[in-house]
Design a protein around this motif. Structure first.
Motif, PDB file in Angstrom:
ATOM      1  N   ALA A  70      14.317  12.933   3.714  1.00 19.56           N
ATOM      2  CA  ALA A  70      15.474  13.456   4.462  1.00 19.56           C
ATOM      3  C   ALA A  70      16.231  14.473   3.612  1.00 19.56           C
ATOM      4  CB  ALA A  70      16.387  12.305   4.874  1.00 19.56           C
ATOM      5  N   ILE A  71      16.363  14.201   2.324  1.00 19.09           N
ATOM      6  CA  ILE A  71      17.074  15.136   1.439  1.00 19.09           C
ATOM      7  C   ILE A  71      16.311  16.459   1.359  1.00 19.09           C
ATOM      8  CG2 ILE A  71      17.766  15.545  -0.975  1.00 19.09           C
ATOM      9  CD1 ILE A  71      18.174  12.383  -1.085  1.00 19.09           C
ATOM     10  N   ILE A  72      14.984  16.365   1.253  1.00 17.94           N
ATOM     11  CA  ILE A  72      14.174  17.588   1.140  1.00 17.94           C
ATOM     12  C   ILE A  72      14.289  18.434   2.408  1.00 17.94           C
ATOM     13  CG2 ILE A  72      11.798  18.482   0.959  1.00 17.94           C
ATOM     14  CD1 ILE A  72      11.110  15.962  -0.691  1.00 17.94           C
ATOM     15  N   GLU A  73      14.182  17.782   3.562  1.00 13.81           N
ATOM     16  CA  GLU A  73      13.956  18.537   4.807  1.00 13.81           C
ATOM     17  C   GLU A  73      15.232  18.884   5.576  1.00 13.81           C
ATOM     18  OE1 GLU A  73      11.062  19.674   5.843  1.00 13.81           O
ATOM     19  OE2 GLU A  73      11.736  20.394   7.815  1.00 13.81           O
ATOM     20  N   LEU A  74      16.231  18.015   5.508  1.00 16.52           N
ATOM     21  CA  LEU A  74      17.324  18.120   6.486  1.00 16.52           C
ATOM     22  C   LEU A  74      18.606  18.727   5.906  1.00 16.52           C
ATOM     23  CD1 LEU A  74      16.901  14.579   8.129  1.00 16.52           C
ATOM     24  CD2 LEU A  74      15.935  16.758   8.914  1.00 16.52           C
ATOM     25  N   VAL A  82      19.784  10.411  10.082  1.00 15.22           N
ATOM     26  CA  VAL A  82      18.460   9.760  10.088  1.00 15.22           C
ATOM     27  C   VAL A  82      18.508   8.412   9.351  1.00 15.22           C
ATOM     28  CG1 VAL A  82      17.457  10.815   8.001  1.00 15.22           C
ATOM     29  CG2 VAL A  82      15.959  10.184   9.911  1.00 15.22           C
ATOM     30  N   LEU A  83      19.437   8.318   8.400  1.00 17.41           N
ATOM     31  CA  LEU A  83      19.576   7.038   7.676  1.00 17.41           C
ATOM     32  C   LEU A  83      20.388   6.024   8.474  1.00 17.41           C
ATOM     33  CD1 LEU A  83      20.261   8.270   4.019  1.00 17.41           C
ATOM     34  CD2 LEU A  83      18.088   7.769   5.133  1.00 17.41           C
ATOM     35  N   GLY A  84      20.994   6.476   9.556  1.00  9.61           N
ATOM     36  CA  GLY A  84      21.837   5.556  10.337  1.00  9.61           C
ATOM     37  C   GLY A  84      23.055   5.135   9.531  1.00  9.61           C
ATOM     38  N   THR A  85      23.601   6.088   8.770  1.00 10.79           N
ATOM     39  CA  THR A  85      24.766   5.787   7.929  1.00 10.79           C
ATOM     40  C   THR A  85      25.908   5.258   8.801  1.00 10.79           C
ATOM     41  OG1 THR A  85      24.069   7.679   6.622  1.00 10.79           O
ATOM     42  CG2 THR A  85      26.246   6.760   6.107  1.00 10.79           C
ATOM     43  N   HIS A  97      16.878   7.908  19.945  1.00  6.56           N
ATOM     44  CA  HIS A  97      15.585   8.584  19.722  1.00  6.56           C
ATOM     45  C   HIS A  97      15.736   9.855  18.885  1.00  6.56           C
ATOM     46  CE1 HIS A  97      16.061  11.951  22.490  1.00  6.56           C
ATOM     47  NE2 HIS A  97      16.599  11.115  23.353  1.00  6.56           N
ATOM     48  N   TYR A  98      16.994  10.354  18.736  1.00  4.62           N
ATOM     49  CA  TYR A  98      17.205  11.522  17.879  1.00  4.62           C
ATOM     50  C   TYR A  98      16.795  11.191  16.434  1.00  4.62           C
ATOM     51  CZ  TYR A  98      19.434  15.556  15.674  1.00  4.62           C
ATOM     52  OH  TYR A  98      19.657  16.699  14.950  1.00  4.62           O
ATOM     53  N   ARG A  99      17.026   9.945  16.026  1.00  2.00           N
ATOM     54  CA  ARG A  99      16.616   9.527  14.667  1.00  2.00           C
ATOM     55  C   ARG A  99      15.092   9.543  14.533  1.00  2.00           C
ATOM     56  NH1 ARG A  99      20.881   4.641  14.252  1.00  2.00           N
ATOM     57  NH2 ARG A  99      22.693   5.961  13.989  1.00  2.00           N
ATOM     58  N   ILE A 100      14.420   9.184  15.617  1.00  2.00           N
ATOM     59  CA  ILE A 100      12.949   9.219  15.583  1.00  2.00           C
ATOM     60  C   ILE A 100      12.476  10.674  15.516  1.00  2.00           C
ATOM     61  CG2 ILE A 100      10.817   8.570  16.828  1.00  2.00           C
ATOM     62  CD1 ILE A 100      12.434   6.172  15.722  1.00  2.00           C
ATOM     63  N   ASP A 101      13.161  11.557  16.253  1.00  2.00           N
ATOM     64  CA  ASP A 101      12.798  12.985  16.180  1.00  2.00           C
ATOM     65  C   ASP A 101      12.964  13.491  14.736  1.00  2.00           C
ATOM     66  OD1 ASP A 101      12.480  12.839  18.891  1.00  2.00           O
ATOM     67  OD2 ASP A 101      14.369  13.835  19.386  1.00  2.00           O
ATOM     68  N   LEU A 102      14.061  13.085  14.108  1.00  2.00           N
ATOM     69  CA  LEU A 102      14.292  13.507  12.713  1.00  2.00           C
ATOM     70  C   LEU A 102      13.224  12.923  11.801  1.00  2.00           C
ATOM     71  CD1 LEU A 102      18.191  13.142  12.369  1.00  2.00           C
ATOM     72  CD2 LEU A 102      16.879  15.269  12.522  1.00  2.00           C
ATOM     73  N   TYR A 103      12.909  11.657  12.030  1.00  3.53           N
ATOM     74  CA  TYR A 103      11.873  11.005  11.213  1.00  3.53           C
ATOM     75  C   TYR A 103      10.550  11.766  11.346  1.00  3.53           C
ATOM     76  CZ  TYR A 103       8.036   7.855  10.223  1.00  3.53           C
ATOM     77  OH  TYR A 103       6.849   7.332   9.766  1.00  3.53           O
ATOM     78  N   ASN A 104      10.210  12.136  12.593  1.00  8.32           N
ATOM     79  CA  ASN A 104       8.951  12.871  12.799  1.00  8.32           C
ATOM     80  C   ASN A 104       8.961  14.217  12.074  1.00  8.32           C
ATOM     81  OD1 ASN A 104       7.550  10.930  14.240  1.00  8.32           O
ATOM     82  ND2 ASN A 104       8.588  11.475  16.150  1.00  8.32           N
ATOM     83  N   LYS A 105      10.165  14.749  11.918  1.00  6.62           N
ATOM     84  CA  LYS A 105      10.297  16.039  11.224  1.00  6.62           C
ATOM     85  C   LYS A 105      10.137  15.880   9.705  1.00  6.62           C
ATOM     86  CE  LYS A 105      13.842  19.594  11.446  1.00  6.62           C
ATOM     87  NZ  LYS A 105      15.174  19.855  11.950  1.00  6.62           N
ATOM     88  N   ILE A 106      10.560  14.735   9.173  1.00  9.94           N
ATOM     89  CA  ILE A 106      10.572  14.597   7.702  1.00  9.94           C
ATOM     90  C   ILE A 106       9.339  13.875   7.153  1.00  9.94           C
ATOM     91  CG2 ILE A 106      13.098  14.574   7.667  1.00  9.94           C
ATOM     92  CD1 ILE A 106      13.035  11.588   7.046  1.00  9.94           C
ATOM     93  N   LYS A 107       8.571  13.232   8.038  1.00 12.75           N
ATOM     94  CA  LYS A 107       7.525  12.353   7.489  1.00 12.75           C
ATOM     95  C   LYS A 107       6.425  13.089   6.742  1.00 12.75           C
ATOM     96  CE  LYS A 107       4.799  10.733  11.334  1.00 12.75           C
ATOM     97  NZ  LYS A 107       4.781   9.823  12.474  1.00 12.75           N
ATOM     98  N   LYS A 108       6.327  14.386   6.961  1.00 14.69           N
ATOM     99  CA  LYS A 108       5.327  15.182   6.207  1.00 14.69           C
ATOM    100  C   LYS A 108       5.595  15.128   4.692  1.00 14.69           C
ATOM    101  CE  LYS A 108       7.838  19.521   6.946  1.00 14.69           C
ATOM    102  NZ  LYS A 108       8.496  19.914   8.148  1.00 14.69           N
ATOM    103  N   HIS A 109       6.816  14.775   4.309  1.00 16.31           N
ATOM    104  CA  HIS A 109       7.139  14.693   2.876  1.00 16.31           C
ATOM    105  C   HIS A 109       6.882  13.303   2.302  1.00 16.31           C
ATOM    106  CE1 HIS A 109       8.963  18.638   3.088  1.00 16.31           C
ATOM    107  NE2 HIS A 109       9.706  18.241   4.105  1.00 16.31           N
TER     108      HIS A 109
END
Ligand SMILES: C[S@@+](CC[C@H](N)C(=O)[O-])C[C@H]1O[C@@H](n2cnc3c(N)ncnc32)[C@H](O)[C@@H]1O
Length: 366
Positions: A70-74, A82-85, A97-109
């Motif tokens: 999350a730090i790298i990408e967002l 995405v951390l649900g702070t 589901h926005y958190r899942i969208d973010l997760y899908n965006k960051i999981k490449k890292h």
């Protein structure tokens, strides 16, 4: 299928104690126990050349992988999202589901094992990863019962004082009988062992966990102003009281530095002995050892300290703590290599906003 669960999605240890005791200098190599990953990320803010964050529990490492990706990408807002702070009385305006969208965006890292873990546990992301640990879930049960016993209005009085002096007065007059009763029922060896594992308490030589934690609750309530103490807020309210009262790695003003330094973080599954085998002696300057010695015998403790010494460069600093157990004793050989810093240890222990600990220990290599 990854079967392990996250035990700590937050590190319930005050990062300020690590910062002040370890005194990381830019360019140094740091080893840090992962747990929820928070304190490894806080040490990254001190500009180390390299920070290896180790743990034996794959789920804990997956937790830190999520934070790192999350730090790298967002950008900051999405990192927090995405951390649900959690924030007290300020729910996210985004759908789950926005958190899942973010997760899908960051999981490449993330490495494969972390992707497997979060793919299998998407509900945790939807509910908010930051409160998904077994310890955090136990605290949720704790505050639900407390709210049921007292009503939210009454509990909130402890957070609504104008200053610490007024808070102390409110706490002094708070009717604690039901609270203490709850501690007697919930905070005992059997239930705490179910949450953290029985091994955690193997070396604790008393049974009055409730009494011990009543005393520490009083320290927490009388030493630190609750709205600023995110440990108390997360425990009692389930969220941060305000945006400034968070762990340093979550603060908006620190995010650019975190992004800049994230390349220095290595996430590694293994023990200190494994790091020693991998990187050789004399490779680290600073060691954050959390409370890993809590359940070890003196022999095991001393053999790990020997590994820490071997791993250390001249002048290395290291710190550790205990939650309930009495401190283990260094043997003669380790004592001849390490210098204790009693004043600093004691001073920092008294400043510990995480307030549940029994002792804090700072040493440097002679
Ligand atoms: C010692 S526990 C304590 C957690 C801490 N007090 C907190 O509030 O977050 C932290 C982590 O250390 C890991 N751990 C325990 N012993 C270890 C060891 N010898 N080497 C590496 N990690 C270890 C556990 O898996 C756990 O995730």
């Amino acid at each position: 299928m990854i079967k392990t669960a996250v035990v700590y999605s937050n590190v319930w240890e005050d990062p300020e104690l690590n910062r002040v005791s370890l005194q990381v200098k830019p360019g140094q190599n740091v080893l840090s126990i992962t747990s929820g990953g928070c304190n490894s990320l806080c040490l990254l803010l001190e500009d180390p050349k390299k920070l290896i964050s180790i743990d034996l529990n794959t789920a804990q490492l997956a937790m830190l992988e999520l934070k790192r990706a999350a730090i790298i990408e967002l950008e900051y807002e999405d990192f927090i999202e995405v951390l649900g702070t959690p924030f007290f009385r300020k729910l996210s305006t985004r759908p789950a589901h926005y958190r899942i969208d973010l997760y899908n965006k960051i999981k490449k890292h993330m490495p494969g094992y972390a992707v497997d873990f979060w793919d299998q546990n998407q509900q945790l992301l939807k509910d908010g990863a930051m409160m998904c640990g077994k310890v955090e879930k136990f605290f949720a049960i704790y505050r639900t019962i407390l709210k049921w016993l007292y009503g939210e209005k009454e509990i909130l009085k402890l957070f609504e004082a104008r200053d610490l002096a007024e808070q102390k007065e409110i706490y002094k007059n708070f009717r604690k009988k039901k609270w203490n009763g709850l501690h007697r029922i919930l905070l005992n060896r059997t239930i705490l062992s179910l949450v953290k594992g029985a091994h955690s308490f193997a070396m604790v030589d008393f049974e009055d966990f409730a009494g011990n934690l009543n005393r520490k609750r009083t320290l927490g309530m009388t030493r630190f102003f609750n709205p600023d103490n995110y440990f108390m807020c997360l425990l009692m309210l389930g969220g941060h009281y305000h945006e400034k009262g968070m762990s340093p790695y979550l603060l908006r003003e620190n995010f650019p530095k975190l992004k800049k330094n994230i390349g220095a973080l290595e996430i590694y599954k293994g023990t200190i002995g494994d790091v020693l085998k991998k990187e050789g002696p004399g490779t680290y300057d600073r060691l954050n050892l959390s409370n890993i010695f809590e359940w070890m015998t003196n022999e095991v403790f001393n053999s790990i300290i020997r590994e820490c010494i071997e791993l250390s460069r001249p002048g290395a600093r290291m710190a550790w703590r205990y939650t309930f157990a009495r401190p283990r004793e260094l043997d003669a050989e380790n004592l001849s290599r390490l210098e204790y810093e009693p004043e600093l240890s004691d001073r920092l222990f008294k400043q510990d906003r995480a307030f549940i600990y029994e002792s804090f220990h700072v040493y440097h290599l002679k």
